[in-house]
Design a protein around this motif. Sequence first.
Motif, PDB file in Angstrom:
ATOM      1  N   GLU A  83      -9.245  10.922   1.672  1.00 55.16           N
ATOM      2  CA  GLU A  83     -10.038  10.679   0.469  1.00 55.16           C
ATOM      3  C   GLU A  83     -11.021   9.524   0.622  1.00 55.16           C
ATOM      4  O   GLU A  83     -12.130   9.556   0.067  1.00 55.16           O
ATOM      5  CB  GLU A  83      -9.111  10.410  -0.723  1.00 55.16           C
ATOM      6  CG  GLU A  83      -9.835  10.204  -2.030  1.00 55.16           C
ATOM      7  CD  GLU A  83      -8.896  10.084  -3.208  1.00 55.16           C
ATOM      8  OE1 GLU A  83      -9.385  10.045  -4.345  1.00 55.16           O
ATOM      9  OE2 GLU A  83      -7.665  10.052  -2.986  1.00 55.16           O
ATOM     10  N   ARG A  84     -10.653   8.483   1.375  1.00 53.76           N
ATOM     11  CA  ARG A  84     -11.522   7.310   1.476  1.00 53.76           C
ATOM     12  C   ARG A  84     -12.506   7.378   2.641  1.00 53.76           C
ATOM     13  O   ARG A  84     -13.304   6.481   2.831  1.00 53.76           O
ATOM     14  CB  ARG A  84     -10.655   6.047   1.612  1.00 53.76           C
ATOM     15  CG  ARG A  84      -9.891   5.696   0.337  1.00 53.76           C
ATOM     16  CD  ARG A  84      -9.121   4.419   0.469  1.00 53.76           C
ATOM     17  NE  ARG A  84      -8.001   4.546   1.409  1.00 53.76           N
ATOM     18  CZ  ARG A  84      -7.156   3.572   1.709  1.00 53.76           C
ATOM     19  NH1 ARG A  84      -7.308   2.386   1.143  1.00 53.76           N
ATOM     20  NH2 ARG A  84      -6.173   3.774   2.560  1.00 53.76           N
ATOM     21  N   HIS A  85     -12.464   8.467   3.400  1.00 49.21           N
ATOM     22  CA  HIS A  85     -13.363   8.596   4.535  1.00 49.21           C
ATOM     23  C   HIS A  85     -14.743   9.043   4.053  1.00 49.21           C
ATOM     24  O   HIS A  85     -14.871   9.899   3.177  1.00 49.21           O
ATOM     25  CB  HIS A  85     -12.803   9.610   5.536  1.00 49.21           C
ATOM     26  CG  HIS A  85     -13.449   9.538   6.877  1.00 49.21           C
ATOM     27  ND1 HIS A  85     -14.657  10.136   7.132  1.00 49.21           N
ATOM     28  CD2 HIS A  85     -13.057   8.941   8.041  1.00 49.21           C
ATOM     29  CE1 HIS A  85     -14.992   9.913   8.401  1.00 49.21           C
ATOM     30  NE2 HIS A  85     -14.046   9.190   8.965  1.00 49.21           N
ATOM     31  N   ASP A  86     -15.795   8.458   4.638  1.00 48.95           N
ATOM     32  CA  ASP A  86     -17.165   8.748   4.207  1.00 48.95           C
ATOM     33  C   ASP A  86     -17.480  10.240   4.274  1.00 48.95           C
ATOM     34  O   ASP A  86     -18.129  10.797   3.379  1.00 48.95           O
ATOM     35  CB  ASP A  86     -18.175   7.978   5.076  1.00 48.95           C
ATOM     36  CG  ASP A  86     -18.190   6.495   4.766  1.00 48.95           C
ATOM     37  OD1 ASP A  86     -18.228   6.140   3.581  1.00 48.95           O
ATOM     38  OD2 ASP A  86     -18.152   5.685   5.712  1.00 48.95           O
ATOM     39  N   PHE A  87     -17.021  10.902   5.341  1.00 50.89           N
ATOM     40  CA  PHE A  87     -17.336  12.314   5.506  1.00 50.89           C
ATOM     41  C   PHE A  87     -16.764  13.143   4.363  1.00 50.89           C
ATOM     42  O   PHE A  87     -17.460  13.993   3.790  1.00 50.89           O
ATOM     43  CB  PHE A  87     -16.789  12.827   6.842  1.00 50.89           C
ATOM     44  CG  PHE A  87     -16.896  14.324   7.001  1.00 50.89           C
ATOM     45  CD1 PHE A  87     -18.120  14.929   7.233  1.00 50.89           C
ATOM     46  CD2 PHE A  87     -15.765  15.128   6.903  1.00 50.89           C
ATOM     47  CE1 PHE A  87     -18.222  16.311   7.356  1.00 50.89           C
ATOM     48  CE2 PHE A  87     -15.854  16.509   7.036  1.00 50.89           C
ATOM     49  CZ  PHE A  87     -17.093  17.095   7.267  1.00 50.89           C
ATOM     50  N   TYR A  88     -15.513  12.906   4.000  1.00 54.51           N
ATOM     51  CA  TYR A  88     -14.892  13.705   2.945  1.00 54.51           C
ATOM     52  C   TYR A  88     -15.395  13.316   1.555  1.00 54.51           C
ATOM     53  O   TYR A  88     -15.384  14.143   0.638  1.00 54.51           O
ATOM     54  CB  TYR A  88     -13.369  13.616   3.053  1.00 54.51           C
ATOM     55  CG  TYR A  88     -12.846  14.439   4.197  1.00 54.51           C
ATOM     56  CD1 TYR A  88     -12.814  15.827   4.129  1.00 54.51           C
ATOM     57  CD2 TYR A  88     -12.437  13.843   5.379  1.00 54.51           C
ATOM     58  CE1 TYR A  88     -12.368  16.603   5.186  1.00 54.51           C
ATOM     59  CE2 TYR A  88     -11.986  14.601   6.461  1.00 54.51           C
ATOM     60  CZ  TYR A  88     -11.957  15.984   6.350  1.00 54.51           C
ATOM     61  OH  TYR A  88     -11.526  16.741   7.418  1.00 54.51           O
ATOM     62  N   GLN A  89     -15.838  12.074   1.390  1.00 52.11           N
ATOM     63  CA  GLN A  89     -16.485  11.704   0.141  1.00 52.11           C
ATOM     64  C   GLN A  89     -17.800  12.464  -0.015  1.00 52.11           C
ATOM     65  O   GLN A  89     -18.120  12.960  -1.099  1.00 52.11           O
ATOM     66  CB  GLN A  89     -16.737  10.196   0.103  1.00 52.11           C
ATOM     67  CG  GLN A  89     -15.495   9.369  -0.180  1.00 52.11           C
ATOM     68  CD  GLN A  89     -14.959   9.603  -1.579  1.00 52.11           C
ATOM     69  OE1 GLN A  89     -15.714   9.660  -2.545  1.00 52.11           O
ATOM     70  NE2 GLN A  89     -13.651   9.754  -1.706  1.00 52.11           N
ATOM     71  N   THR A  90     -18.542  12.572   1.094  1.00 49.23           N
ATOM     72  CA  THR A  90     -19.785  13.343   1.071  1.00 49.23           C
ATOM     73  C   THR A  90     -19.500  14.817   0.823  1.00 49.23           C
ATOM     74  O   THR A  90     -20.219  15.494   0.071  1.00 49.23           O
ATOM     75  CB  THR A  90     -20.538  13.168   2.394  1.00 49.23           C
ATOM     76  OG1 THR A  90     -20.813  11.784   2.613  1.00 49.23           O
ATOM     77  CG2 THR A  90     -21.858  13.938   2.375  1.00 49.23           C
ATOM     78  N   PHE A  91     -18.444  15.326   1.447  1.00 52.07           N
ATOM     79  CA  PHE A  91     -18.042  16.722   1.270  1.00 52.07           C
ATOM     80  C   PHE A  91     -17.766  16.995  -0.206  1.00 52.07           C
ATOM     81  O   PHE A  91     -18.262  17.982  -0.782  1.00 52.07           O
ATOM     82  CB  PHE A  91     -16.797  16.992   2.110  1.00 52.07           C
ATOM     83  CG  PHE A  91     -16.555  18.451   2.427  1.00 52.07           C
ATOM     84  CD1 PHE A  91     -17.180  19.464   1.724  1.00 52.07           C
ATOM     85  CD2 PHE A  91     -15.679  18.813   3.449  1.00 52.07           C
ATOM     86  CE1 PHE A  91     -16.964  20.804   2.027  1.00 52.07           C
ATOM     87  CE2 PHE A  91     -15.451  20.149   3.763  1.00 52.07           C
ATOM     88  CZ  PHE A  91     -16.088  21.146   3.043  1.00 52.07           C
TER      89      PHE A  91
END
Length: 342
Positions: A73-81
């Motif tokens: 959840e806190r990773h930039d990629f998944y936030q962008t996703f």
Amino acid sequence: MKRPTIADVARAAGVGVATVDRVLNGRSPVREETSRRVLDAAQQVGFHGTNIIRQRMLADMPSYHLGFVLRKERHDFYQTFAAELQAAAQSVRDRRVQITIQFAKSGEPSELSELLLGMSGKVQAIGATGPDHHDVTAAVGALRAKGIPTFSLLSDFAQGVREAYLGTNNMKVGRTAAWLISKLSPRPGKVVLLLGGHRFHGHALRETGFRAYIREYAPDFEVLDALINLETRRITYELLMNAIARHQDLVGVYCIGGGMEGVIEALQESQSGDRIACLVNELTPESRQALLDRRISGVFQTPLRELCADLILTMTHTIEHGMAESPGQRFVPAHLWVPESL
């Protein structure tokens, strides 16, 4: 200023006043395209009844609730996703699409299975990314039996049971990575691959593609046994530092899954970036800076905007027309970034 009237809306939309009146008051059916023109015109002129028009249009649209399970959840990629999924849902103009996003806290198949089954009865279709495992396949099968299609994202799972896979062609990504490292390395040598885990089908395909290319076109290079980093920064850092210390002829690193932050840290600390070609996945603020600093050689990026737009449309189409007899795949081309392309 004079308050905009129905006549102003009609003039801006290129329709008659009676048509605008029908859209505003719902007196008789109006074609969707015409209603959309009236709404756009009302917004343009600042008509006071714009919200009423919008609400009437939405009331006549089919409504769908879609569920998604992402990771980290806190990773930039998944936030962008997650943000791109929201944007794609909101951009659908002929349907009301509501989405619910949950984040898995681990890479355990049991957690993904529970999250998938927990959406039963709440959503009409599900998209998820995670490991391939018999527990996950069983959960997807149970959802399918209830008429809820599941779509695997980024890394395939539950083949033959899930509705479709959407993501990059991981075999091709692996072959491209091998081609790049063989061309970027000043001389043949050893190459290390870092995998998140053997349960990720996408990682396995990238490794297979990588090894197949080296075996066929660059046999002077030696691909070492893959190292499992569990997609964590610290483990990745320790594994790569150890590999650099053990293999003086290490010329290439490919971080197939997550954990690239540990790769970047290890290359910076060991000052090996100038002699080791390194490829990672997904353009984030950290990988972008590392690329600009030339600590890494290239970044494969999943085109999330295109993927999410296609995914939302595919999911709603499946809800409306039924699940396919032969589950398929929908590939989006991976983008490749190098220092000079940023």
